[in-house]
Design an enzyme around this catalytic site. Structure first.
Site, PDB file in Angstrom:
ATOM      1  N   CYS A 131     -48.095 -16.664  86.183  1.00  0.00           N
ATOM      2  CA  CYS A 131     -48.900 -15.850  87.082  1.00  0.00           C
ATOM      3  C   CYS A 131     -48.439 -15.039  88.110  1.00  0.00           C
ATOM      4  O   CYS A 131     -48.125 -15.653  89.141  1.00  0.00           O
ATOM      5  CB  CYS A 131     -49.971 -16.688  87.540  1.00  0.00           C
ATOM      6  SG  CYS A 131     -51.255 -15.993  88.506  1.00  0.00           S
ATOM      7  N   CYS A 134     -50.732 -14.668  91.100  1.00  0.00           N
ATOM      8  CA  CYS A 134     -50.452 -15.844  91.965  1.00  0.00           C
ATOM      9  C   CYS A 134     -49.209 -15.746  93.044  1.00  0.00           C
ATOM     10  O   CYS A 134     -49.229 -16.232  94.083  1.00  0.00           O
ATOM     11  CB  CYS A 134     -50.846 -17.311  91.356  1.00  0.00           C
ATOM     12  SG  CYS A 134     -51.948 -17.206  89.974  1.00  0.00           S
ATOM     13  N   ASP A 135     -48.231 -15.693  92.233  1.00  0.00           N
ATOM     14  CA  ASP A 135     -46.850 -15.965  92.655  1.00  0.00           C
ATOM     15  C   ASP A 135     -45.873 -14.728  93.174  1.00  0.00           C
ATOM     16  O   ASP A 135     -44.872 -14.984  93.819  1.00  0.00           O
ATOM     17  CB  ASP A 135     -46.052 -16.986  91.908  1.00  0.00           C
ATOM     18  CG  ASP A 135     -46.798 -18.151  91.658  1.00  0.00           C
ATOM     19  OD1 ASP A 135     -47.523 -18.700  92.461  1.00  0.00           O
ATOM     20  OD2 ASP A 135     -46.896 -18.624  90.498  1.00  0.00           O
TER      21      ASP A 135
END
Ligand code: NAP
Length: 309
Positions: A131, A134-135
């Protein structure tokens, strides 16, 4: 006894919830471990009709969630872990509790695939992820790589150029399968360097257990080398979340549920929508469309049940 339980809260599940709630069926949505599904981990969605300037995936999903709630859908974070269709009523295990329902819509989507290499489990969250949204921001001014050649790989690579010093796009062939528009954007971006005909054979961690590099093999020449990267973003597709239905509902060799007439399973009252049954299109809009169909068919099924009662 529930009237309709919906497993999954991605685009398919939420659309089914909007339709079922508007039909006064008071649906219960079991959101599962990834509420919002894949859209909640994506960035700008440019091809969902009605948003000419695009809309962020998480915002689109939150809007759908609000819309379903407004009409009376109920939500629980429980995950479907088992299914029993052998009795008169359909039984669904939500975490540890068995629930009974007259109709059931499976919209459990698909989960990111990983390579299955050594130490993979340990490295997830330590420089291995699927992701970028997300990261990605954790990897500022360091080199990272994306594995894959589809639209997800293209989208993640482009997104990561906002943070990383360099984005290597590692693909096992010499042609991407991503849409032309995404390919053009990738090739035009100087920060992205495609590495063709190449596979990752090993993750290399540092002494703290964080990703430090990947070992690569060129599949044409068999040449091997190490590439320093602080994070590996996996974008090699998804596997359908169909485990609770194994041996109980029809599925193909890759565990996609098999439907007839778009959303019908072989079990009366059990309908299927979205990526858990879609090995071809996998688009937000096709998932939404099948979610709508599943809710409408569930409503028809329930009124037929009532008329025979
Ligand atoms: P995908 O289209 O199935 O692409 C997966 C990629 O990973 C392929 O390039 C494949 O290589 C590669 N791959 C698969 N298994 C591998 C392995 N074991 N080792 C190395 N490489 C491997 O998946 P996706 O990119 O997630 O896209 C899924 C669907 O969502 C598609 O329909 C796509 O159009 C859609 N999508 C659309 C957008 C958008 O419109 N912006 C964004 C994201 C996703 P090969 O090419 O050699 O098979």
């Amino acid at each position: 006894m529930e009237k309709v339980i919906i497993a999954g809260s991605g685009c398919a599940g939420l659309t089914a919830a909007i339709y079922a709630a508007r039909a006064n069926l008071n649906p219960l949505v079991l959101e599962g471990r990834q509420p919002g599904g894949q859209l909640s981990t994506t960035t700008l969605v440019e091809n969902y009709p009605g948003f000419p300037d695009g809309i962020d995936g998480p915002e689109l999903i939150l809007t759908m969630h609000r819309q379903a709630e407004k009409f009376g859908a109920r939500f629980s974070y429980a995950e479907v872990t088992d299914f029993d269709g052998s009795n008169k009523h359909i039984r669904v295990k939500a975490d540890d509790e068995w629930l009974e329902t007259q109709a059931f819509i499976i919209a459990s989507g698909a989960s990111a695939r990983y390579l299955g290499l050594e130490d993979e489990e340990k490295l997830i969250g330590h420089g291995l992820t699927s992701c970028a949204t997300c990261d990605g921001a954790f990897y500022k001014n360091v080199p990272v790589c994306v594995v894959g050649g589809g639209d997800s790989a293209a989208e993640e690579s482009l997104f990561l150029t906002r943070f990383a010093s360099k984005v290597y796009l590692i693909h096992r062939r010499d042609k991407m399968r991503a849409s032309i528009i995404m390919q053009e954007r990738v090739f035009a971006n100087k920060k992205i360097e495609p590495i063709w005909n190449t596979v990752v054979t090993k993750y290399v961690a540092d002494e703290k257990g964080e990703m430090r590099a990947v070992r690569l093999r060129n599949v044409k020449t068999n040449e091997e080398r190490e590439l320093p990267v602080a994070c590996v973003f996996m974008a090699i597709g998804h596997d359908p979340n169909s485990k609770p239905y194994r041996g109980k509902l029809d599925m193909d060799g890759d565990s996609y549920l098999i439907t007839k007439n778009l959303v019908e399973s072989k079990h009366p009252g059990v309908f299927v929508a979205g990526d858990v049954a879609d090995r071809i299109y996998k688009q937000a809009v096709t998932a939404a469309g099948s979610g709508c169909a599943a809710a409408m068919d569930a409503e028809k099924y329930l009124s037929e049940l009532e008329s025979h009662a």
